[in-house]
Design a protein around this motif. Structure first.
Motif, PDB file in Angstrom:
ATOM      1  N   ASN A  42     -18.584  85.202 -22.871  1.00 28.85           N
ATOM      2  CA  ASN A  42     -18.411  86.634 -23.146  1.00 28.85           C
ATOM      3  C   ASN A  42     -19.689  87.297 -23.669  1.00 28.85           C
ATOM      4  O   ASN A  42     -19.635  88.175 -24.518  1.00 28.85           O
ATOM      5  CB  ASN A  42     -17.262  86.854 -24.137  1.00 28.85           C
ATOM      6  CG  ASN A  42     -15.970  86.278 -23.617  1.00 28.85           C
ATOM      7  OD1 ASN A  42     -15.642  86.446 -22.450  1.00 28.85           O
ATOM      8  ND2 ASN A  42     -15.251  85.579 -24.471  1.00 28.85           N
ATOM      9  N   ASN A  43     -20.832  86.849 -23.158  1.00 29.64           N
ATOM     10  CA  ASN A  43     -22.112  87.414 -23.573  1.00 29.64           C
ATOM     11  C   ASN A  43     -22.673  88.214 -22.401  1.00 29.64           C
ATOM     12  O   ASN A  43     -23.114  87.632 -21.411  1.00 29.64           O
ATOM     13  CB  ASN A  43     -23.077  86.301 -23.980  1.00 29.64           C
ATOM     14  CG  ASN A  43     -24.384  86.831 -24.513  1.00 29.64           C
ATOM     15  OD1 ASN A  43     -24.878  87.851 -24.065  1.00 29.64           O
ATOM     16  ND2 ASN A  43     -24.951  86.112 -25.463  1.00 29.64           N
ATOM     17  N   PRO A  44     -22.670  89.548 -22.478  1.00 32.03           N
ATOM     18  CA  PRO A  44     -23.137  90.373 -21.368  1.00 32.03           C
ATOM     19  C   PRO A  44     -24.591  90.097 -20.970  1.00 32.03           C
ATOM     20  O   PRO A  44     -24.934  90.146 -19.793  1.00 32.03           O
ATOM     21  CB  PRO A  44     -22.990  91.810 -21.876  1.00 32.03           C
ATOM     22  CG  PRO A  44     -22.112  91.737 -23.066  1.00 32.03           C
ATOM     23  CD  PRO A  44     -22.198  90.347 -23.601  1.00 32.03           C
ATOM     24  N   ALA A  45     -25.444  89.799 -21.929  1.00 31.62           N
ATOM     25  CA  ALA A  45     -26.849  89.522 -21.614  1.00 31.62           C
ATOM     26  C   ALA A  45     -26.961  88.254 -20.768  1.00 31.62           C
ATOM     27  O   ALA A  45     -27.754  88.187 -19.819  1.00 31.62           O
ATOM     28  CB  ALA A  45     -27.668  89.388 -22.891  1.00 31.62           C
ATOM     29  N   TYR A  46     -26.177  87.244 -21.090  1.00 29.73           N
ATOM     30  CA  TYR A  46     -26.178  86.005 -20.305  1.00 29.73           C
ATOM     31  C   TYR A  46     -25.666  86.273 -18.891  1.00 29.73           C
ATOM     32  O   TYR A  46     -26.259  85.810 -17.906  1.00 29.73           O
ATOM     33  CB  TYR A  46     -25.322  84.940 -20.985  1.00 29.73           C
ATOM     34  CG  TYR A  46     -25.229  83.666 -20.207  1.00 29.73           C
ATOM     35  CD1 TYR A  46     -26.256  82.730 -20.242  1.00 29.73           C
ATOM     36  CD2 TYR A  46     -24.116  83.392 -19.415  1.00 29.73           C
ATOM     37  CE1 TYR A  46     -26.176  81.555 -19.511  1.00 29.73           C
ATOM     38  CE2 TYR A  46     -24.027  82.216 -18.686  1.00 29.73           C
ATOM     39  CZ  TYR A  46     -25.058  81.297 -18.740  1.00 29.73           C
ATOM     40  OH  TYR A  46     -24.980  80.146 -18.018  1.00 29.73           O
TER      41      TYR A  46
END
Length: 70
Positions: A42-46
């Motif tokens: 749930n990490n948008p940057a990843y």
């Protein structure tokens, strides 16, 4: 002087025992990739980095009409 040598040997033996324990403990633990599983959930940057990487790899394929990102 012999007392100093005995003391140093005792310290070295203790350190070797500590290192052996550490190695044995790490050998029985989970592999590193299992320890980090879910780190980027749930990490948008990843997610964006994965998407951009996929686009870049696609652009390198023969016959691709896309050009690599600069």
């Amino acid at each position: 002087m012999p007392d100093q040598i005995e003391e140093r040997v005792a310290l070295l033996e203790a350190e070797v025992a500590r290192l052996k324990t550490k190695v044995e403990d790490s050998a029985s633990s989970r592999p590193w990739w299992e320890k980090i599983t879910g780190t980027f959930a749930n990490n948008p940057a990843y997610d964006e980095a994965m998407h951009l990487g996929q686009e870049y790899r696609k652009s390198l394929r023969p016959g691709s009409s896309e050009s690599p990102a600069s």
